[in-house]
Design an enzyme around this catalytic site. Structure first.
Site, PDB file in Angstrom:
ATOM      1  N   GLU A   2       2.871 114.861  64.596  1.00  0.00           N
ATOM      2  CA  GLU A   2       2.817 115.249  63.175  1.00  0.00           C
ATOM      3  C   GLU A   2       3.346 114.127  62.282  1.00  0.00           C
ATOM      4  O   GLU A   2       2.788 113.863  61.204  1.00  0.00           O
ATOM      5  CB  GLU A   2       3.614 116.534  62.955  1.00  0.00           C
ATOM      6  CG  GLU A   2       3.432 117.129  61.574  1.00  0.00           C
ATOM      7  CD  GLU A   2       2.027 117.644  61.313  1.00  0.00           C
ATOM      8  OE1 GLU A   2       1.391 117.134  60.362  1.00  0.00           O
ATOM      9  OE2 GLU A   2       1.557 118.533  62.023  1.00  0.00           O
ATOM     10  N   GLU A   5      -2.037 109.355  57.257  1.00  0.00           N
ATOM     11  CA  GLU A   5      -2.560 109.862  55.990  1.00  0.00           C
ATOM     12  C   GLU A   5      -2.040 109.058  54.809  1.00  0.00           C
ATOM     13  O   GLU A   5      -2.800 108.745  53.891  1.00  0.00           O
ATOM     14  CB  GLU A   5      -2.210 111.335  55.821  1.00  0.00           C
ATOM     15  CG  GLU A   5      -3.022 112.242  56.710  1.00  0.00           C
ATOM     16  CD  GLU A   5      -2.735 113.717  56.483  1.00  0.00           C
ATOM     17  OE1 GLU A   5      -1.859 114.048  55.646  1.00  0.00           O
ATOM     18  OE2 GLU A   5      -3.400 114.537  57.123  1.00  0.00           O
TER      19      GLU A   5
END
Length: 131
Positions: free
Chosen positions: A76, A83
């Site tokens: 994560e 991102e």
């Protein structure tokens, strides 16, 4: 009479290494504050730890649960970094930017499914014994 330090450069290098841990911790905290999925993983981690204590997991079970939790958290965090970088270099939509973000999210999904399987294998028999 004190001996001169045979490694005078070690202390600054040690300080830099210690500072890098601080930066890493800041990164985890920043991601935790901004990423809803990571907040979900944090809540899930607390629940899993609570269940682990409740069911008195063995050392092996704790090791497997810890690896599964660490895998999901790590993926994560990497997804969050990917991102951020993609958004920085490609603020407008681009198919390759979208693919990079989708693949990074897919890695989290694969890790989460693997963690779910580990959780079912470890906690399933304990829960079944209660029924």
């Amino acid at each position: 009479m004190s001996q001169p330090n045979p490694h005078p450069r070690r202390f600054p290098a040690l300080m830099r290494r210690a500072a890098s841990f601080g930066y890493a911790f800041q990164g985890v905290v920043a991601a935790l504050r901004s990423e809803v999925h990571l907040q979900f993983h944090a809540i899930s981690t607390v629940v899993v730890i609570g269940l682990g204590f409740y069911f008195r997991l063995s050392w092996l079970e704790w090791a497997l649960v810890s690896l599964a939790v660490g895998l999901v958290w790590g993926l994560e965090l990497v997804n969050t970094a990917v991102e951020a970088v993609v958004n920085l270099v490609s603020p407008e939509y681009h198919p390759l930017a979208g693919r990079a973000k989708d693949v990074a999210a897919g890695a989290v999904l694969v890790g989460a499914v693997a963690a779910l399987v580990v959780g079912l294998l470890i906690f399933g028999p304990h829960v079944w014994a209660l029924l």
